[in-house]
Design a protein around this motif. Structure first.
Motif, short mmCIF file in Angstrom:
data_model
loop_
_atom_site.label_atom_id
_atom_site.label_comp_id
_atom_site.label_asym_id
_atom_site.label_seq_id
_atom_site.Cartn_x
_atom_site.Cartn_y
_atom_site.Cartn_z
N ALA A 4 0.78 -1.21 0.04
CA ALA A 4 0.06 0.08 -0.08
C ALA A 4 0.87 1.49 -0.04
N GLY A 5 1.98 1.02 0.40
CA GLY A 5 3.04 2.22 0.29
C GLY A 5 2.67 3.40 1.21
N ASP A 6 2.29 4.45 0.86
CA ASP A 6 1.79 5.60 2.06
C ASP A 6 0.49 5.52 2.39
N ALA A 7 -0.23 4.71 1.62
CA ALA A 7 -1.86 4.68 2.03
C ALA A 7 -1.91 4.35 3.49
N GLU A 8 -2.89 5.03 3.98
CA GLU A 8 -3.30 4.75 5.55
C GLU A 8 -4.13 3.19 5.79
N ILE A 9 -3.83 2.46 6.42
CA ILE A 9 -4.51 1.13 6.54
C ILE A 9 -5.16 1.07 7.91
N GLY A 10 -6.49 1.42 7.79
CA GLY A 10 -7.40 1.23 8.83
C GLY A 10 -7.83 -0.05 9.07
N PRO A 11 -8.99 -0.28 10.19
CA PRO A 11 -9.87 -1.37 10.04
C PRO A 11 -10.73 -1.31 8.80
N ALA A 12 -11.22 -0.07 8.40
CA ALA A 12 -12.23 -0.01 7.08
C ALA A 12 -11.52 -0.24 5.82
N ASP A 13 -10.08 -0.53 5.89
CA ASP A 13 -9.46 -0.35 4.64
C ASP A 13 -8.83 -1.78 4.42
N LEU A 14 -8.83 -2.65 5.40
CA LEU A 14 -7.90 -3.73 5.39
C LEU A 14 -8.41 -4.78 4.10
N THR A 15 -9.68 -4.90 4.16
CA THR A 15 -10.02 -5.84 3.00
C THR A 15 -9.87 -5.13 1.77
N PHE A 16 -9.89 -4.09 1.50
CA PHE A 16 -9.82 -3.24 0.54
C PHE A 16 -8.38 -3.41 -0.25
N TRP A 17 -7.40 -3.39 0.68
CA TRP A 17 -5.91 -3.55 0.14
C TRP A 17 -5.55 -4.94 0.05
N LEU A 18 -6.32 -6.02 0.92
CA LEU A 18 -6.05 -7.21 0.62
C LEU A 18 -6.48 -7.59 -0.85
N GLU A 19 -7.65 -7.10 -1.29
CA GLU A 19 -8.02 -7.32 -2.57
C GLU A 19 -7.49 -6.71 -3.63
N ARG A 20 -6.86 -5.38 -3.36
CA ARG A 20 -5.79 -5.02 -4.53
C ARG A 20 -4.79 -5.85 -4.41
N GLU A 21 -4.19 -6.06 -3.42
CA GLU A 21 -2.79 -6.95 -3.36
C GLU A 21 -3.05 -8.32 -4.32
N LYS A 22 -4.24 -8.87 -4.30
CA LYS A 22 -4.75 -10.03 -4.69
C LYS A 22 -4.60 -10.03 -6.32
N LYS A 23 -5.30 -8.78 -6.50
CA LYS A 23 -5.56 -8.62 -8.18
C LYS A 23 -4.00 -8.24 -8.69
N ALA A 24 -3.22 -7.51 -7.74
CA ALA A 24 -2.00 -7.10 -8.44
C ALA A 24 -1.01 -8.18 -8.67
N THR A 25 -1.21 -9.28 -7.62
CA THR A 25 -0.44 -10.39 -7.98
C THR A 25 -0.74 -11.48 -8.59
N ALA A 26 -1.98 -11.43 -9.09
CA ALA A 26 -2.73 -12.65 -9.80
C ALA A 26 -2.25 -12.47 -10.91
N THR A 27 -1.92 -13.93 -11.72
CA THR A 27 -1.58 -14.01 -12.95
C THR A 27 -2.55 -13.61 -14.00
N VAL A 28 -3.71 -14.09 -13.62
CA VAL A 28 -5.11 -13.66 -14.37
C VAL A 28 -5.90 -12.95 -13.40
N PRO A 29 -6.49 -11.68 -13.98
CA PRO A 29 -7.73 -10.86 -13.16
C PRO A 29 -8.73 -11.77 -12.94
#
Length: 689
Positions: free
Chosen positions: A333-358
């Motif tokens: 996430a870099g400089d983005a703040e991760i709070g309890p409302a954001d955790l699943t959002f960034w988990l999903e972003r990471e999953k999409k970024a690392t997936a070989t197929v979207p």
């Protein structure tokens, strides 16, 4: 009166709740039943049931299994019919009148059950049989039924003195009222806490179907413009993984986590405290240390300490995995703040970024009707030989409900399956299976099973496309359905899912394995517009994604399970000393090593319906306890060749058909050839060292 003939009113008419139904399998004629019919029906049914019980108790012949235990088991069929109809309605399609009826019935039915359980003459007959059980030449199902009836009576207070019995009656009646109220307040405050969004741009990240559902929800709530984000039952809301606007995410999160603790008329915190105190006192009266000991005495787990040890081991592993996950996520996430409302959002972003197929387009291959007929039903046919024939024109309880006749591999009908899949304000959150009629060979009853989900309903003419989570839920709940449909027992109280609470989730978890199984997926996963089959690489990516459980999901579940046990390990004195729900919750999570601002429990105490409104008190651990069996059984299925009819036959014979007529753990051990081990579960959840 003759069984199934119904009760006549003062004008000679038959109450439609109790009237014989000529519909397939005795499906209730919902169109002929009004809410005003229910209380008279229950009143008449309880009166007739008590008359049957008095006749059993007054029998001058020496007690036998047949004239006492079996007779009691087969009595009260009108009451069972009324309960099957009414309590199926309250969950998926309630209204103010049904809530009032439910509230009144909660205490009346509890008092009715206690009157029977504490009937001194009846209890004396059952006790006599229990003490001579070894001499009676009973079958295993009969012995288990006798033991259960005796334990139920003792646990209701039949063995206590008169004063203690009166206190037990008062506690049971009050708990029935409080838990019913708790569930109603959750539904009301969940609806009341839906988040209004004025501008569609604030819904960026949601699908067109989700946005349309939010607009429709706003209109139904009386808003001329704007969008309404309805809340789901758990703390973690699925939209948080998709909404790109952090302020909207925070607003949704706050609405979810503060439910039923806002100081309004739906606040449940005082209910929580009273429920906990009453449960602790009841346990004390019966000689147990606490409510958890009282509950777990009837489960497959040996005792609360064994559950504590099990959760403690998982807590430590999950916390370590969670630390690794958060470190990785923070770097992503870099400089983005991760709070309890954001955790699943960034988990999903990471999953999409690392997936070989979207995976963005996966839902396009998961249209609900196609998944049902070519996925859920297909797997059931391959494994168990079941056939599903949709029946139309029947008087169901809501226009969205669909009905299928279920036939075995020889074409003989075995029961009905009702599917109620779409969310609505009158339906409580979550997903579940319910029985309108339990299977029983002694009664000649074939099952009527209902599956309830909360999938957003699409606009007219638009497809209902399922996410991976919704897909898994559909298969999970159908696993409960299979447990009910394939039941083959004599006695209704041993039918299907009438097993220990920490075993009941096992068959449904097993059925999840077929949702993305290559053979099943290939059969249903076709594009809803083009009809093209799912690309092999997208199918593989979906399986990989679904097979990877985030530490976040494990921690939020374990936090809820630990919180449940903490509430229910309190002695009466300890429970009386607790006056602040949030403070107790924080300490309980800290003691379990699971207190973190980033990951709140899957349910906070104020809206933990499983334990304060449902049947999972001191039993929320059941999901992961039974997942040990599930992980082992999945390996067994795959080792034996997977989606094969013989494997289905063996699993049905060992588990699905037996209900509580045999020891379920012993039957499972016989199936896989050894006692279950935890290692497959740890590997599946990424918790292995």
């Amino acid at each position: 009166m003759a069984r199934g003939d119904g009760m006549a009113g003062q004008d000679g008419s038959t109450n439609p709740v109790l009237a014989h139904s000529d519909l397939p399998y005795g499906l209730p004629d919902f169109a002929s039943i009004s809410d005003d019919d229910f209380l008279p029906a229950f009143t008449a049914a309880m009166e007739s049931h008590l008359a049957e019980v008095e006749a059993i108790a007054a029998n001058e012949d020496p007690p036998t299994f047949g004239n006492t235990v079996e007779a009691l088991e087969l009595s009260g069929r009108d009451l069972a019919r009324a309960s099957g109809i009414f309590f199926n309605l309250v969950g998926p399609d309630t209204n103010p009148r049904r809530n009032e009826i439910s509230q009144e019935l909660s205490t009346r039915l509890t008092d009715h059950a206690n009157t029977i359980a504490m009937h001194p003459v009846l209890f004396a007959r059952i006790k006599d049989l229990a003490e001579r059980a070894d001499e009676l030449d009973l079958t295993e199902p009969q012995r288990r039924l006798l033991d259960k009836r005796y334990r139920e009576a003792v646990r209701a207070g039949a063995g206590l003195g008169e004063a203690e019995q009166e206190e037990m009656r008062a506690i049971a009646s009050r708990l029935a009222y409080l838990t019913t109220t708790f569930s109603q307040k959750i539904l009301d405050d969940t609806n009341d806490s839906a988040v209004f969004v004025a501008d569609e741009s604030d819904l960026d990240g949601l699908s067109a179907g989700q946005i349309a559902a939010a607009r429709r929800a706003a209109a139904e709530a009386g808003h001329e413009t704007g969008y309404l984000i309805a809340l789901e039952l758990p703390t973690s809301q699925s939209v948080l993984a998709e909404l790109t606007n952090p302020q909207v995410r925070q607003k949704v999160f706050d609405a979810s986590v503060n439910r039923c603790s806002r100081g309004n008329e739906h606040d449940t915190r005082e209910l929580v405290l009273e429920i906990v105190r009453l449960r602790a006192r009841r346990a004390e009266l019966l000689g147990y240390r606490d409510h958890a000991e009282y509950v777990i005495a009837e489960q497959t787990a040996p005792d609360p300490s064994a559950v504590d040890d099990f959760l403690r081991e998982l807590n430590a592993s999950a916390t370590r995995a969670g630390g690794r996950e958060l470190t990785r996520l923070s770097e992503f996430a870099g400089d983005a703040e991760i709070g309890p409302a954001d955790l699943t959002f960034w988990l999903e972003r990471e999953k999409k970024a690392t997936a070989t197929v979207p995976l963005d387009g996966f839902a396009d291959y998961c249209e609900l009707d196609t998944v049902l007929t070519r996925g859920v039903f297909y797997a059931a046919n391959k494994l168990y030989g079941l056939q599903f024939v949709e029946l139309t024109g029947l008087p169901v309880y809501h226009p969205d409900v669909r009905v299928w006749e279920v036939r075995d591999d020889s074409g003989v009908g075995i029961g009905l399956y009702l599917g109620d899949y779409f969310a609505r304000p009158s339906k409580r959150g979550g997903a579940w299976m319910n029985n309108i009629v339990d299977q029983s060979s002694k009664l000649g009853d074939r099952p009527i099973i209902v599956n309830v989900l909360n999938v957003p309903k699409p606009d007219e003419g638009q497809p209902c496309l399922l996410s991976i989570d919704q897909l898994t839920t559909l298969f999970h709940e159908f696993g409960h359905t299979l447990h009910g449909l394939l039941s083959s027992v004599d006695y209704p109280s041993q039918s299907g899912t009438s097993v220990p609470r920490d075993f009941v989730e096992f068959p449904s978890q097993v059925n999840e394995m077929w949702a993305l199984h290559p053979d099943v997926l290939a059969n249903y996963a076709i594009h809803h517009r083009t009809g093209e089959p799912i690309p092999a690489e997208l199918a593989a990516a979906a399986r990989e994604s679904a097979g990877t459980e985030s530490a976040h999901a494990t921690i939020e579940y374990l936090a809820a399970a630990s919180l449940d046990l903490a509430w229910h390990r309190l002695t009466p004195a300890e429970a009386q000393a607790v006056t602040d729900v949030e403070a107790f919750e924080a300490k309980a999570l800290a003691d379990a090593g699971l207190k973190t601002e980033l990951i709140p429990p899957r349910y906070r105490s104020a809206y933990f319906n499983h334990i304060f409104g449902g049947g999972y008190s001191a039993g929320y651990y059941s999901y992961i306890w039974s997942e040990v069996l599930d992980a082992e059984t999945e390996q067994w299925f795959l080792a034996e060749g997977g989606l094969e009819r013989e494997n289905g036959r063996r699993f049905a014979e060992a588990t699905l058909s037996r209900g509580d007529s045999v020891d379920p753990l012993a039957a499972h051990e016989k199936l896989i050839g050894r006692k279950p081990q935890i290692d497959p579960l740890l590997r599946r959840r990424g918790l292995a060292a």
